[in-house]
Design an enzyme around this catalytic site. Structure first.
Site, PDB file in Angstrom:
ATOM      1  N   HIS A  52       0.773  -1.189  -0.119  1.00  0.00           N
ATOM      2  CA  HIS A  52       0.050  -0.232   0.012  1.00  0.00           C
ATOM      3  C   HIS A  52       0.961   1.136  -0.143  1.00  0.00           C
ATOM      4  O   HIS A  52       2.020   1.087   0.349  1.00  0.00           O
ATOM      5  CB  HIS A  52      -0.915  -0.080   1.278  1.00  0.00           C
ATOM      6  CG  HIS A  52      -2.063  -0.865   1.175  1.00  0.00           C
ATOM      7  ND1 HIS A  52      -3.200  -0.863   1.856  1.00  0.00           N
ATOM      8  CD2 HIS A  52      -2.376  -1.890   0.308  1.00  0.00           C
ATOM      9  CE1 HIS A  52      -4.108  -1.826   1.689  1.00  0.00           C
ATOM     10  NE2 HIS A  52      -3.378  -2.525   0.522  1.00  0.00           N
ATOM     11  N   GLU A  54       1.130   3.804   1.797  1.00  0.00           N
ATOM     12  CA  GLU A  54       1.574   4.230   3.212  1.00  0.00           C
ATOM     13  C   GLU A  54       2.716   3.424   3.509  1.00  0.00           C
ATOM     14  O   GLU A  54       3.650   3.900   3.980  1.00  0.00           O
ATOM     15  CB  GLU A  54       0.583   4.452   4.282  1.00  0.00           C
ATOM     16  CG  GLU A  54      -0.572   5.300   3.823  1.00  0.00           C
ATOM     17  CD  GLU A  54      -1.706   4.940   2.809  1.00  0.00           C
ATOM     18  OE1 GLU A  54      -1.502   3.724   2.140  1.00  0.00           O
ATOM     19  OE2 GLU A  54      -2.935   5.264   3.401  1.00  0.00           O
ATOM     20  N   CYS A  82      -5.967   2.415   5.650  1.00  0.00           N
ATOM     21  CA  CYS A  82      -6.514   1.237   5.770  1.00  0.00           C
ATOM     22  C   CYS A  82      -6.104   0.729   7.277  1.00  0.00           C
ATOM     23  O   CYS A  82      -5.144   1.216   7.949  1.00  0.00           O
ATOM     24  CB  CYS A  82      -6.209   0.210   4.658  1.00  0.00           C
ATOM     25  SG  CYS A  82      -4.702  -0.801   4.953  1.00  0.00           S
ATOM     26  N   CYS A  85      -2.380  -0.140   7.352  1.00  0.00           N
ATOM     27  CA  CYS A  85      -1.382   0.911   7.169  1.00  0.00           C
ATOM     28  C   CYS A  85      -1.416   1.782   8.520  1.00  0.00           C
ATOM     29  O   CYS A  85      -0.384   2.030   8.921  1.00  0.00           O
ATOM     30  CB  CYS A  85      -1.788   1.780   6.041  1.00  0.00           C
ATOM     31  SG  CYS A  85      -1.454   1.191   4.413  1.00  0.00           S
TER      32      CYS A  85
HETATM   33  N1  LIG Z   1      -5.277   4.177   2.473  1.00  0.00           N
HETATM   34  C1  LIG Z   1      -5.057   3.331   1.246  1.00  0.00           C
HETATM   35  N2  LIG Z   1      -6.000   2.465   1.248  1.00  0.00           N
HETATM   36  C2  LIG Z   1      -5.917   1.267   0.549  1.00  0.00           C
HETATM   37  N3  LIG Z   1      -6.832   0.370   0.150  1.00  0.00           N
HETATM   38  C3  LIG Z   1      -6.106  -0.455  -0.682  1.00  0.00           C
HETATM   39  N4  LIG Z   1      -4.915  -0.228  -1.013  1.00  0.00           N
HETATM   40  C4  LIG Z   1      -4.640   1.102  -0.165  1.00  0.00           C
HETATM   41  C5  LIG Z   1      -3.629   1.970  -0.094  1.00  0.00           C
HETATM   42  O1  LIG Z   1      -2.664   1.867  -0.748  1.00  0.00           O
HETATM   43  N5  LIG Z   1      -3.863   3.181   0.608  1.00  0.00           N
END
Ligand SMILES: Nc1nc2[nH]cnc2c(=O)[nH]1
Length: 155
Positions: A52, A54, A82, A85
């Site tokens: 992801h 972040e 999410c 993260c």
């Molecule tokens: N904030 C965020 N939500 C996600 N949902 C799925 N992938 C991501 C991501 O890379 N960042």
């Protein structure tokens, strides 16, 4: 807080979509007004479900700064983090997080993480992916070993 960094995080996300790099998410780590880490979602292009934006930005900043904690840093992310993260953010300990679009916006685009929050609240055995505790005599050996280690690096 500097809105220019958020604009950059959003532009990273847009560019990532256009370049077929992965999901529509971008993130930036800033220290003392300087960008020290960037991340874009690369889940589908690196076959890494943890890639992801972040997490990628945190990894980039930690590598560049040669540290495992981002205490003096701020994280700008194009979308509300999410649950995964959020965990990574708490472990990295930046001093602030700024996000632009919300988890509701993400859900509308097909990135609904609400079910993960619900899963966390469920008893372990009732989760969609059941978690079973196994009992072994050596189950706490890793912690016993850790606590006896004088050279341990705590985090
Ligand atoms: N904030 C965020 N939500 C996600 N949902 C799925 N992938 C991501 C991501 O890379 N960042």
């Amino acid at each position: 807080m500097d809105k220019q960094f958020m604009e950059k995080a959003i532009q990273l996300a847009v560019d990532n979509v256009k370049a077929l790099g992965g999901g529509p998410f971008g993130a930036i780590v800033v220290r003392d007004g300087e960008i020290v880490g960037i991340g874009k979602n690369q889940v589908t292009t690196t076959n890494d479900p943890t890639a992801h934006a972040e997490v990628q930005a945190i990894r980039d900043a930690c590598t560049k700064l040669n540290t495992y904690q981002l205490t003096d840093c701020e994280l700008y992310t194009s979308c509300e983090p999410c649950p995964m993260c959020l965990g990574a953010i708490y472990w990295a300990r930046p001093k602030a997080v700024y996000f632009a679009s919300t988890k509701e916006d993400a859900a509308k685009a097909g990135f609904d993480d609400h079910f993960i929050y619900e899963e966390i609240d469920l008893p372990k055995e009732k989760r969609k992916i059941p978690m079973h505790k196994l009992t072994l005599p050596i189950e706490t050996l890793p912690f016993d070993t850790w606590e006896k280690l004088d050279l341990r690096t705590e985090y």
